[in-house]
Enzyme design. Structure first.
Site, PDB file in Angstrom:
ATOM      1  N   THR A   1      43.012  36.574  34.976  1.00  0.00           N
ATOM      2  CA  THR A   1      41.641  37.096  34.890  1.00  0.00           C
ATOM      3  C   THR A   1      40.657  36.164  35.591  1.00  0.00           C
ATOM      4  OG1 THR A   1      42.122  38.198  32.797  1.00  0.00           O
ATOM      5  CG2 THR A   1      39.806  37.800  33.303  1.00  0.00           C
TER       6      THR A   1
ATOM      7  N   HIS B   1      40.841  36.808  39.208  1.00  0.00           N
ATOM      8  CA  HIS B   1      40.076  38.013  39.558  1.00  0.00           C
ATOM      9  C   HIS B   1      38.585  37.687  39.670  1.00  0.00           C
ATOM     10  CE1 HIS B   1      43.188  41.070  39.430  1.00  0.00           C
ATOM     11  NE2 HIS B   1      43.634  40.573  38.290  1.00  0.00           N
TER      12      HIS B   1
END
EC number: 1.1.1.103
Length: 341
Positions: free
Chosen positions: A40, A43
């Site tokens: 994450t 990202h």
């Protein structure tokens, strides 16, 4: 205090100085020792479509950590200064039906540490005491810092009874590899993991899987024949989010098989639903960790001999955070640890 923040709506992450967080009546103030970089966080670094829709800028990011309690809200019980803790990164509302029914991991009002509120890539973190988990003395800081993704792996793997079962894991990222190791540890017969990244398949081999299969070079059906499997996999753990991997899983599942899905496929993924229907497959979506049953199981698995150490491949000082993100973005890493000491 020093913190890693998403300061601009563009690729990158920046070291900055931010105020130390204030401790509320029901909170803990945690001095961070070690953090780990999550997919994450990559990202967010890359500033992809999901990040652009989700992350307010500026935002201190990060949600995988271990630290020491240095401040306690006046309403808090059960913790003391000096406790070593990690914590559940999903902050739940406490008043929706699922929260009140004990299914807090399904709270519809969840906010995320390092996503919707300031995260752990900082010298100090404040979270509700309810979200903190004391780390047993015989579990290292390095392992405690990856409890969040390990929890994803445990929640996924232990969704179904695995004893004596043949298990297919699609996706050899760190969570997939840990899920495969859990499956083997708790008594699955054959654990087969698939990917096209040879570096990460080698990590899976070090973690003790039955077979790690590069599907770009080797047929999964040939591997099944080699293992003497004639009826298909009993349990599938989909960790990749890749449509071809999920379609292969549907092809190779036994009738009545059970699939736990943690990987997030594209919204327009097309599958042959007749395979789901006529095989009588059960598909379960997985989100986060069960609070806090998964956390107790994580600690117990490590204390009973599950060795996760091969999954940690890189360690850096927080001042070298860019090297850590470069390693994660290369695909040639397992978990990457950043030390704040």
């Amino acid at each position: 205090m020093k913190a890693l923040s998403k300061l601009k709506a563009e690729e990158g992450i920046w070291m900055t100085d931010v105020p130390e967080p204030e401790v509320g009546h029901n909170d803990l103030l945690i001095k961070i020792r070690k953090t780990a970089i999550c997919g994450t966080d990559v990202h967010i670094y890359n500033w992809d479509d999901w990040s652009q829709k989700t992350i307010p800028v500026p935002m201190v990011v990060g949600h995988e950590y271990v630290g020491e309690v240095v401040g306690i809200g006046q309403e808090v019980k059960g913790f003391k200064i000096g406790d070593r803790v990690s914590g559940e990164g999903h902050i739940t509302c406490g008043h929706c039906r699922n929260c009140r029914g004990g299914r807090t991991h399904l709270c519809r009002n969840t906010t995320g540490v390092g996503v919707n509120r300031p995260g752990c890539f900082a010298e100090y973190l404040v979270i509700p005491a309810l979200n903190a988990f004391k780390i047993p003395d015989n579990i290292s800081d390095d392992l405690a810092s990856i409890f969040d993704p390990f929890g994803n792996a445990v929640h996924t793997a232990l969704s179904f009874d695995l004893v004596g079962e043949d298990v297919l894991v699609s996706g050899a990222g760190p969570i997939g590899v840990m899920a495969a190791a859990v499956a083997k540890h708790v008594g699955a017969r054959h654990v087969v993991i698939t990917d096209v990244n040879e570096y990460r398949l080698e990590l899976a081999r070090k973690m003790g899987v039955t077979r790690a299969v590069n599907v770009a070079k080797e047929s999964l059906n040939d591997v099944m024949a080699e293992l003497g499997m004639t009826e298909g996999f009993d349990v599938g753990l989909e960790m990749s989010g890749a449509p071809p991997a999920f379609c292969t899983m549907l092809d190779t599942m036994n009738h009545g098989g059970r699939i736990a899905m943690l990987g997030i496929p594209p919204s327009d993924m097309s599958i042959d639903w007749t395979k789901v229907i006529f095989k009588g497959l059960f598909i379960k979506g997985i989100y986060g960790r069960e609070m806090f049953e998964t956390w107790y199981k994580m600690a117990a698995l490590i204390q009973s001999g599950l060795d996760l150490s091969p999954i940690i491949t890189h360690r850096f000082s927080i001042d070298d955070f860019q090297k850590g993100f470069d390693a994660m973005r290369s695909g040639q890493s397992g978990k990457v640890i950043l030390s704040w000491d």
